[in-house]
Design a protein around this motif. Structure first.
Motif, PDB file in Angstrom:
ATOM      1  N   UNK A 219       0.802  -1.210   0.000  1.00 20.68           N
ATOM      2  CA  UNK A 219       0.000   0.000   0.000  1.00 20.68           C
ATOM      3  C   UNK A 219       0.837   1.262   0.000  1.00 20.68           C
ATOM      4  N   UNK A 220       0.156   2.412  -0.018  1.00 20.85           N
ATOM      5  CA  UNK A 220       0.839   3.702  -0.100  1.00 20.85           C
ATOM      6  C   UNK A 220       1.424   4.135   1.232  1.00 20.85           C
ATOM      7  N   UNK A 221       2.455   4.978   1.153  1.00 24.10           N
ATOM      8  CA  UNK A 221       3.105   5.531   2.339  1.00 24.10           C
ATOM      9  C   UNK A 221       3.476   6.977   2.054  1.00 24.10           C
ATOM     10  N   UNK A 222       3.422   7.795   3.086  1.00 21.63           N
ATOM     11  CA  UNK A 222       3.888   9.172   2.989  1.00 21.63           C
ATOM     12  C   UNK A 222       4.827   9.440   4.149  1.00 21.63           C
ATOM     13  N   UNK A 223       5.921  10.150   3.872  1.00 21.33           N
ATOM     14  CA  UNK A 223       6.937  10.441   4.873  1.00 21.33           C
ATOM     15  C   UNK A 223       7.146  11.949   4.949  1.00 21.33           C
ATOM     16  N   UNK A 224       7.393  12.440   6.169  1.00 22.31           N
ATOM     17  CA  UNK A 224       7.622  13.868   6.353  1.00 22.31           C
ATOM     18  C   UNK A 224       8.715  14.087   7.392  1.00 22.31           C
ATOM     19  N   UNK A 225       9.505  15.135   7.214  1.00 23.32           N
ATOM     20  CA  UNK A 225      10.540  15.532   8.169  1.00 23.32           C
ATOM     21  C   UNK A 225      10.229  16.927   8.684  1.00 23.32           C
ATOM     22  N   UNK A 226      10.366  17.089   9.988  1.00 21.33           N
ATOM     23  CA  UNK A 226      10.192  18.407  10.615  1.00 21.33           C
ATOM     24  C   UNK A 226      11.511  18.747  11.289  1.00 21.33           C
ATOM     25  N   UNK A 227      12.217  19.716  10.739  1.00 18.27           N
ATOM     26  CA  UNK A 227      13.556  20.044  11.220  1.00 18.27           C
ATOM     27  C   UNK A 227      13.520  21.040  12.369  1.00 18.27           C
ATOM     28  N   UNK A 228      14.673  21.170  13.029  1.00 18.81           N
ATOM     29  CA  UNK A 228      14.908  22.163  14.082  1.00 18.81           C
ATOM     30  C   UNK A 228      13.937  21.997  15.254  1.00 18.81           C
ATOM     31  N   UNK A 229      13.721  20.744  15.647  1.00 22.47           N
ATOM     32  CA  UNK A 229      12.966  20.445  16.865  1.00 22.47           C
ATOM     33  C   UNK A 229      13.998  20.159  17.955  1.00 22.47           C
ATOM     34  N   UNK A 230      14.308  21.176  18.747  1.00 25.18           N
ATOM     35  CA  UNK A 230      15.416  21.043  19.690  1.00 25.18           C
ATOM     36  C   UNK A 230      16.700  20.826  18.912  1.00 25.18           C
ATOM     37  N   UNK A 231      17.555  19.896  19.351  1.00 25.22           N
ATOM     38  CA  UNK A 231      18.813  19.649  18.639  1.00 25.22           C
ATOM     39  C   UNK A 231      18.674  18.714  17.439  1.00 25.22           C
ATOM     40  N   UNK A 232      17.476  18.241  17.177  1.00 17.96           N
ATOM     41  CA  UNK A 232      17.314  17.264  16.104  1.00 17.96           C
ATOM     42  C   UNK A 232      16.100  17.530  15.238  1.00 17.96           C
ATOM     43  N   UNK A 233      15.600  16.459  14.628  1.00 20.97           N
ATOM     44  CA  UNK A 233      14.442  16.552  13.754  1.00 20.97           C
ATOM     45  C   UNK A 233      13.539  15.348  13.963  1.00 20.97           C
ATOM     46  N   UNK A 234      12.255  15.549  13.660  1.00 26.44           N
ATOM     47  CA  UNK A 234      11.270  14.480  13.766  1.00 26.44           C
ATOM     48  C   UNK A 234      10.959  13.956  12.368  1.00 26.44           C
ATOM     49  N   UNK A 235      10.934  12.653  12.241  1.00 28.58           N
ATOM     50  CA  UNK A 235      10.547  12.007  10.995  1.00 28.58           C
ATOM     51  C   UNK A 235       9.268  11.203  11.237  1.00 28.58           C
ATOM     52  N   UNK A 236       8.295  11.389  10.362  1.00 26.68           N
ATOM     53  CA  UNK A 236       7.005  10.720  10.496  1.00 26.68           C
ATOM     54  C   UNK A 236       6.723   9.929   9.215  1.00 26.68           C
ATOM     55  N   UNK A 237       6.291   8.699   9.390  1.00 22.75           N
ATOM     56  CA  UNK A 237       5.939   7.848   8.253  1.00 22.75           C
ATOM     57  C   UNK A 237       4.573   7.230   8.529  1.00 22.75           C
TER      58      UNK A 237
ATOM     59  N   UNK B  26      -6.397  -5.315   6.144  1.00 22.66           N
ATOM     60  CA  UNK B  26      -5.207  -4.520   5.868  1.00 22.66           C
ATOM     61  C   UNK B  26      -4.490  -4.156   7.146  1.00 22.66           C
ATOM     62  N   UNK B  27      -3.611  -3.188   7.018  1.00 25.11           N
ATOM     63  CA  UNK B  27      -2.737  -2.821   8.127  1.00 25.11           C
ATOM     64  C   UNK B  27      -2.442  -1.326   8.078  1.00 25.11           C
ATOM     65  N   UNK B  28      -2.702  -0.634   9.179  1.00 21.53           N
ATOM     66  CA  UNK B  28      -2.348   0.782   9.305  1.00 21.53           C
ATOM     67  C   UNK B  28      -0.994   0.878   9.992  1.00 21.53           C
ATOM     68  N   UNK B  29      -0.142   1.793   9.525  1.00 22.67           N
ATOM     69  CA  UNK B  29       1.212   1.907  10.049  1.00 22.67           C
ATOM     70  C   UNK B  29       1.526   3.362  10.394  1.00 22.67           C
ATOM     71  N   UNK B  30       2.226   3.539  11.516  1.00 22.95           N
ATOM     72  CA  UNK B  30       2.687   4.868  11.914  1.00 22.95           C
ATOM     73  C   UNK B  30       4.053   4.741  12.569  1.00 22.95           C
ATOM     74  N   UNK B  31       5.050   5.378  11.986  1.00 18.95           N
ATOM     75  CA  UNK B  31       6.402   5.385  12.531  1.00 18.95           C
ATOM     76  C   UNK B  31       6.784   6.824  12.854  1.00 18.95           C
ATOM     77  N   UNK B  32       7.261   7.047  14.063  1.00 23.02           N
ATOM     78  CA  UNK B  32       7.702   8.377  14.484  1.00 23.02           C
ATOM     79  C   UNK B  32       9.101   8.240  15.076  1.00 23.02           C
ATOM     80  N   UNK B  33      10.034   9.023  14.582  1.00 21.76           N
ATOM     81  CA  UNK B  33      11.397   8.955  15.102  1.00 21.76           C
ATOM     82  C   UNK B  33      11.938  10.352  15.342  1.00 21.76           C
ATOM     83  N   UNK B  34      12.830  10.429  16.328  1.00 22.77           N
ATOM     84  CA  UNK B  34      13.519  11.678  16.628  1.00 22.77           C
ATOM     85  C   UNK B  34      15.006  11.425  16.411  1.00 22.77           C
ATOM     86  N   UNK B  35      15.601  12.200  15.530  1.00 28.08           N
ATOM     87  CA  UNK B  35      16.976  11.960  15.104  1.00 28.08           C
ATOM     88  C   UNK B  35      17.865  13.134  15.489  1.00 28.08           C
ATOM     89  N   UNK B  36      18.971  12.821  16.140  1.00 25.27           N
ATOM     90  CA  UNK B  36      19.941  13.840  16.564  1.00 25.27           C
ATOM     91  C   UNK B  36      21.299  13.468  15.993  1.00 25.27           C
TER      92      UNK B  36
END
Length: 248
Positions: free
Chosen positions: A202-220, A236-246
């Motif tokens: 199935x389809x996926x969309x990814x987004x990055x939000x920069x300058x959140x404290x010392x890092x960035x948030x990535x959402x999928x 089917x299957x719903x998916x949500x991935x959230x990561x904070x990267x420094x």
């Protein structure tokens, strides 16, 4: 040439190992890339939830912390949890993983890496070893990934269960927003390869939000339709991935 030999040897290794049933492919699993950036600390939560059918609302949540010690090596610790419909969430396993990059096959612009994981099962789940061959091709705004996976419970007589994870996506707005497709599926075992297996696409969309404290948030976020034997118990299957990267 050396990278090609390593890829062939690793694939044969996965196919030759002497599996117990896994969770639905893609529940709490990412599609790993094959490159690392030294000094990157990533804290991630990954949720996969089945929708529809007899297993509606069954989910898996994985919490992971990973650090890249170099551009060639990264290590991580994971906690895997699960919940059945109407039940409480339980910790089902803890794990350690390592990723070692092998480099690039230049004529094909393909990066290759190896992944290894030791999983300590809880609540009656087996301890297990897992290996993945990670393949990634990037060309401008396009990124394609394929993970070939073999997992073996540490219990006598169990064959290796084979599966795959793949994705292809394109940058829509710089590198901040990407969209594409993902696929997860089983391939059978070393004793019985192929046949009618669970698969999700199935389809996926990814987004990055920069300058959140010392890092960035990535959402999928994505939704995968069930195919094959997965259709017997879910839609089917719903998916949500959230990561904070420094980057340290």
């Amino acid at each position: 040439m050396r990278a090609n030999v390593i890829i062939a040897a690793t694939t044969l290794f996965l196919l030759s190992l002497p599996q117990a049933a896994r969770a639905d492919p893609g529940v709490g699993d990412p599609v790993y890339g094959a490159t690392l950036q030294r000094g990157t600390l990533e804290l991630e939560s990954r949720l996969g939830r089945l929708t529809g059918g007899a297993r509606d609302a069954t989910d898996g949540l994985v919490l992971e912390g990973e650090y890249a010690f170099s551009n060639r090596f990264a290590a991580a610790v994971l906690v895997e949890t699960g919940r059945e419909p109407g039940g409480a969430r339980h910790v089902e396993a803890t794990a350690i993983e390592m990723i070692h990059t092998l480099g690039r096959i230049k004529p094909l612009a393909i990066d290759v890496a190896l992944y290894g994981e030791y999983k300590h099962g809880l609540r009656g789940n087996d301890d297990a070893l897992e290996a993945k061959l990670l393949i990634e091709h990037r060309a401008g705004p396009f990124d394609a990934r394929l993970n070939l996976i073999g997992e073996r419970p540490l219990r006598n007589g169990e064959p290796v269960e084979l599966s795959y994870a793949g994705s292809a996506d394109w940058a829509l707005i710089g590198d901040e927003v990407r969209a594409g497709l993902q696929a997860f599926g089983d391939l059978g075992t070393t004793k019985r390869f192929g046949g009618r297996q669970d698969a999700y696409v199935g389809p996926v969309i990814k987004a990055e939000i920069e300058h959140i404290g010392p890092g960035e948030i990535e959402i999928e976020a994505g939704w995968l339709r069930a195919f094959g034997s997965a259709r017997d118990h879910t839609g089917g299957q719903a998916r949500l991935l959230i990561s904070y990267e420094i980057k340290l």
